[in-house]
Scaffold this motif. Structure first.
Motif, PDB file in Angstrom:
ATOM      1  N   LYS A 201       0.830  -1.208   0.000  1.00  3.11           N
ATOM      2  CA  LYS A 201       0.000   0.000   0.000  1.00  3.11           C
ATOM      3  C   LYS A 201       0.860   1.253   0.000  1.00  3.11           C
ATOM      4  O   LYS A 201       0.589   2.219  -0.719  1.00  3.11           O
ATOM      5  N   VAL A 202       1.909   1.240   0.813  1.00  2.00           N
ATOM      6  CA  VAL A 202       2.781   2.408   0.889  1.00  2.00           C
ATOM      7  C   VAL A 202       3.556   2.591  -0.411  1.00  2.00           C
ATOM      8  O   VAL A 202       3.630   3.692  -0.965  1.00  2.00           O
ATOM      9  N   SER A 238      -1.623  -0.028  -7.666  1.00  2.00           N
ATOM     10  CA  SER A 238      -2.814   0.802  -7.452  1.00  2.00           C
ATOM     11  C   SER A 238      -3.600   1.000  -8.745  1.00  2.00           C
ATOM     12  O   SER A 238      -3.088   0.827  -9.861  1.00  2.00           O
ATOM     13  N   GLU A 239      -4.831   1.436  -8.579  1.00  2.00           N
ATOM     14  CA  GLU A 239      -5.696   1.702  -9.728  1.00  2.00           C
ATOM     15  C   GLU A 239      -5.158   2.856 -10.561  1.00  2.00           C
ATOM     16  O   GLU A 239      -5.225   2.839 -11.797  1.00  2.00           O
ATOM     17  N   ARG A 296      -1.691   5.361   8.301  1.00  2.00           N
ATOM     18  CA  ARG A 296      -2.534   4.192   8.572  1.00  2.00           C
ATOM     19  C   ARG A 296      -1.665   2.976   8.879  1.00  2.00           C
ATOM     20  O   ARG A 296      -2.008   2.152   9.736  1.00  2.00           O
ATOM     21  N   SER A 297      -0.565   2.850   8.162  1.00  2.00           N
ATOM     22  CA  SER A 297       0.343   1.739   8.412  1.00  2.00           C
ATOM     23  C   SER A 297       0.916   1.823   9.825  1.00  2.00           C
ATOM     24  O   SER A 297       1.032   0.821  10.535  1.00  2.00           O
ATOM     25  N   LEU A 298       1.250   3.026  10.262  1.00  2.00           N
ATOM     26  CA  LEU A 298       1.779   3.213  11.614  1.00  2.00           C
ATOM     27  C   LEU A 298       0.738   2.902  12.684  1.00  2.00           C
ATOM     28  O   LEU A 298       1.079   2.481  13.793  1.00  2.00           O
ATOM     29  N   ALA A 299      -0.525   3.110  12.335  1.00  2.00           N
ATOM     30  CA  ALA A 299      -1.600   2.861  13.306  1.00  2.00           C
ATOM     31  C   ALA A 299      -2.034   1.399  13.332  1.00  2.00           C
ATOM     32  O   ALA A 299      -2.817   0.998  14.197  1.00  2.00           O
ATOM     33  N   PHE A 309       8.373   1.007   6.230  1.00  2.00           N
ATOM     34  CA  PHE A 309       7.914   1.608   4.976  1.00  2.00           C
ATOM     35  C   PHE A 309       7.285   2.977   5.219  1.00  2.00           C
ATOM     36  O   PHE A 309       7.469   3.904   4.425  1.00  2.00           O
ATOM     37  N   ALA A 310       6.553   3.101   6.317  1.00  2.00           N
ATOM     38  CA  ALA A 310       5.933   4.385   6.627  1.00  2.00           C
ATOM     39  C   ALA A 310       6.997   5.450   6.887  1.00  2.00           C
ATOM     40  O   ALA A 310       6.914   6.574   6.366  1.00  2.00           O
TER      41      ALA A 310
END
Length: 346
Positions: A201-202, A238-239, A296-299, A309-310
């Motif tokens: 995602k990242v 990604s799209e 979001r990755s960190l959370a 990665f974040a």
């Protein structure tokens, strides 16, 4: 338990280093400085202070060299406790700064301007790239041989014909970019599980940023039409990147992508924009989305490679924001509203 043991030390160190990221108020303070020297002195009052004690660089290229070295060194420190496959993946991430340096060396070589050699970084960070040998080379074939012990040999070798035909260094740069992200995504997929899903995602968000940046550059500088862009686009998960990779990409498709990024609003809201301005707007939106993906990755689940990665993405964006600021300071008032071109500040 395996992931907890694998990432505990790195997670703790990375989250500590997140506090070193520059805040919006830090950037506001730097922006209030009227000159490049003043901005450098303002940067010295931030967490960059220990790295910026020397005399201010004479120009933005000198500043970029320092920023490249500082941001890479900080990321290298963040990943030092990783081992095994995660360490291999993080080393590929670190090599992103080597690619920046290599592409700069290639531009010096192509432009035959060896006065810029002093702005190269050596030794490099993840791969032993002999940048000074590169700028002194006679041909691209010779450069490929210099890189034969690195991952960059194959993309440079594969771009020889296109470079001879177009006489444009961007074809070599794009080959390096495509190869880098292909290797990174492959290594991420091999991790599997939560690691792979968070990292994809990242990195997918970063690939979108790079693709839109290259699209703007090619439209503005090289006159490349949208339908030709699939030859250069970096394949991403990604799209947005999938749509940009369509061989039939049209100007209307780009407007439709922009409308979708704006939350499904009609592309008519962007009427009056040139194509370049529309792409720049999309790039800004994607950069903000990339920051959201990092946070979001960190959370999420803490004991995964997601924190690495974040931090990588947030550090890369900080590097880009600082480059924007110092280039603007070197230009002066004609640079316009610099603050509106900074992204991801908290």
């Amino acid at each position: 338990m395996r992931s907890l043991a694998r990432y505990a030390a790195t997670n703790a160190l990375t989250r500590t280093m997140l506090s070193e990221l520059l805040s919006r108020s830090d950037f506001d303070h730097i922006l209030r400085s009227e000159t490049l020297d003043g901005a450098w002195l303002a940067l010295r009052k931030t967490t960059y202070g220990e790295w910026t004690q020397g005399d201010p660089p004479s120009d933005s290229a000198g500043v970029e060299k320092v920023l490249r070295e500082v941001t890479a060194s900080r990321f290298k420190r963040a990943i030092r406790s990783l081992r095994g496959a995660p360490r291999d993946v993080a080393t590929i991430l670190l090599s992103r700064w080597d690619i920046d340096n290599l592409e700069f060396a290639l531009r010096i070589w192509h432009g035959r301007d060896n006065t810029l050699q002093k702005y190269l970084t050596y030794p490099t960070f993840a791969d032993d790239v002999h940048v000074y040998d590169i700028v002194e080379s006679e041909t691209l074939e010779e450069i490929a041989l210099i890189l034969s012990h690195t991952p960059y040999f194959e993309p440079v070798r594969a771009s020889l014909r296109a470079y001879r035909e177009k006489k444009a260094i961007y074809v070599v740069e794009m080959a390096l970019e495509r190869d880098y992200y292909a290797r990174l995504l492959s290594a991420v997929r091999d991790l599997g599980g939560t690691d792979a899903s968070q990292a994809q995602k990242v990195i997918g968000a970063e690939i979108d940023m790079i693709n839109l940046s290259w699209l703007a550059r090619m439209v503005d500088y090289y006159g490349i039409k949208a339908a030709e862009f699939h030859e250069y686009v970096i394949p991403g998960p990604s799209e947005v990147s999938r749509r940009l990779a369509d061989p039939g990409l049209s100007d209307q498709d780009i407007e439709d992508i922009r409308g979708d990024l704006q939350g499904g609003r009609s592309a008519k809201e962007g009427e009056g924009f040139s194509q370049l301005e529309g792409v720049a707007l999309m790039e800004g939106l994607v950069r903000e989305m990339a920051v959201d993906a990092a946070h979001r990755s960190l959370a999420g689940y803490p004991f995964s490679i997601g924190c690495v990665f974040a931090f990588y993405l947030l550090k890369r964006l900080e590097f880009m924001n600082l480059q924007t600021v110092f280039v603007a300071k070197s230009i002066g008032p004609a640079a316009g509203d610099v603050g509106s071109r900074l992204y991801g500040l908290r």
